[in-house]
Design a protein around this motif. Sequence first.
Motif, short mmCIF file in Angstrom:
data_model
loop_
_atom_site.label_atom_id
_atom_site.label_comp_id
_atom_site.label_asym_id
_atom_site.label_seq_id
_atom_site.Cartn_x
_atom_site.Cartn_y
_atom_site.Cartn_z
N GLU A 119 0.78 -1.32 0.00
CA GLU A 119 -0.19 0.00 0.01
C GLU A 119 0.89 1.46 0.00
O GLU A 119 0.69 2.25 -0.69
CB GLU A 119 -0.87 -0.09 1.27
CG GLU A 119 -1.92 0.99 1.31
CD GLU A 119 -2.89 0.70 -0.10
OE1 GLU A 119 -3.21 -0.14 -0.41
OE2 GLU A 119 -3.38 1.89 -0.68
N ASP A 124 -6.14 -7.37 6.19
CA ASP A 124 -5.40 -6.71 4.89
C ASP A 124 -5.84 -5.14 4.72
O ASP A 124 -5.43 -4.18 4.74
CB ASP A 124 -5.81 -7.49 3.61
CG ASP A 124 -5.22 -6.77 2.40
OD1 ASP A 124 -4.20 -7.14 2.09
OD2 ASP A 124 -5.99 -5.99 1.71
N ARG A 125 -7.31 -4.92 5.03
CA ARG A 125 -8.14 -3.58 5.05
C ARG A 125 -7.41 -2.67 6.05
O ARG A 125 -7.19 -1.79 5.59
CB ARG A 125 -9.49 -3.67 4.83
CG ARG A 125 -10.00 -2.35 4.52
CD ARG A 125 -11.20 -2.70 3.53
NE ARG A 125 -12.21 -1.62 4.00
CZ ARG A 125 -13.46 -1.59 3.55
NH1 ARG A 125 -13.97 -2.60 3.12
NH2 ARG A 125 -14.23 -0.49 3.83
N ARG A 126 -7.53 -3.21 7.18
CA ARG A 126 -7.21 -2.25 8.24
C ARG A 126 -5.61 -2.02 8.27
O ARG A 126 -5.21 -0.74 8.42
CB ARG A 126 -7.25 -3.02 9.62
CG ARG A 126 -6.86 -2.04 10.82
CD ARG A 126 -7.32 -2.63 12.17
NE ARG A 126 -8.85 -2.73 12.25
CZ ARG A 126 -9.47 -3.64 13.17
NH1 ARG A 126 -8.85 -4.32 13.95
NH2 ARG A 126 -10.85 -3.66 13.21
N ARG A 151 -3.77 -1.80 5.31
CA ARG A 151 -3.90 -0.72 4.37
C ARG A 151 -4.37 0.60 4.57
O ARG A 151 -3.76 1.62 4.25
CB ARG A 151 -4.50 -1.46 2.96
CG ARG A 151 -3.75 -2.58 2.35
CD ARG A 151 -4.49 -3.04 1.09
NE ARG A 151 -3.88 -4.13 0.84
CZ ARG A 151 -2.93 -4.10 -0.14
NH1 ARG A 151 -2.49 -2.98 -0.55
NH2 ARG A 151 -2.44 -5.24 -0.64
N GLU A 152 -5.48 0.66 5.13
CA GLU A 152 -6.04 1.91 5.89
C GLU A 152 -5.13 2.73 6.69
O GLU A 152 -5.14 4.04 6.65
CB GLU A 152 -7.46 1.64 6.28
CG GLU A 152 -8.32 1.49 5.19
CD GLU A 152 -9.83 1.42 5.61
OE1 GLU A 152 -10.19 1.94 6.68
OE2 GLU A 152 -10.54 0.88 4.81
N GLN A 201 -10.77 1.85 10.74
CA GLN A 201 -10.05 1.02 9.80
C GLN A 201 -10.11 -0.43 9.86
O GLN A 201 -10.24 -1.13 10.82
CB GLN A 201 -8.38 1.28 10.26
CG GLN A 201 -7.95 2.65 10.03
CD GLN A 201 -8.37 3.58 11.15
OE1 GLN A 201 -8.58 3.15 12.23
NE2 GLN A 201 -8.65 4.97 10.78
#
Length: 154
Positions: free
Chosen positions: A23, A114-116, A118-119, A144
């Motif tokens: 990211e 993954d998302r937390r 990346r955020e 996040q």
Amino acid sequence: MPTIGIADTTFARYDMGRAAIDEIQKNVSVKIKRVTVPGIKDLPVAAKKLIEEEGCDIVMALGMPGAKEQDKICAHEASQGLIMAQLMTNTHIIEVFVHEDEGKDEKELAFLMDRRTREHALNVIKLLFKPEKLIREAGTGQRQGFEDAGPLRM
Ligand SMILES: Cc1nc2c(=O)[nH]c(=O)nc-2n(C[C@H](O)[C@H](O)[C@H](O)CO)c1C
């Protein structure tokens, strides 16, 4: 060129370090120093060494507390260590913990990790390069990983 430190663990069940680096590299040109330690309680000193010995300007501390009671105690201890390391170095260490029991199944857990990650990587970029963007987001209920909570209406 700023240097971002990435500290992650082998205990985690998803490669959070790789997600963070991907990211960051998609968005900015920076130097990255990565270190992987066994578990979250090893993150505070790893982060402090990234700052003091590797010259990192900010660090992401990535980990997955397990679902058991002793894992939750371990996460609290690790968090306290990370706060101490920030105060000792006067440098942000962005803690990215995803508890193993936050996801309803393995697929959702992987998605969340993954998302937390990346955020929070985007938050790190804002802290380093565009702090005014965070000011614009003040009070907007950012979260996040899952959905944002959103701002309160009067
Ligand atoms: C009980 C426990 N739980 C976790 C956990 O939930 N997540 C994690 O990443 N690591 C855990 N560990 C390992 C410690 O963080 C550490 O790696 C060891 O105590 C060695 O210093 C331990 C010992």
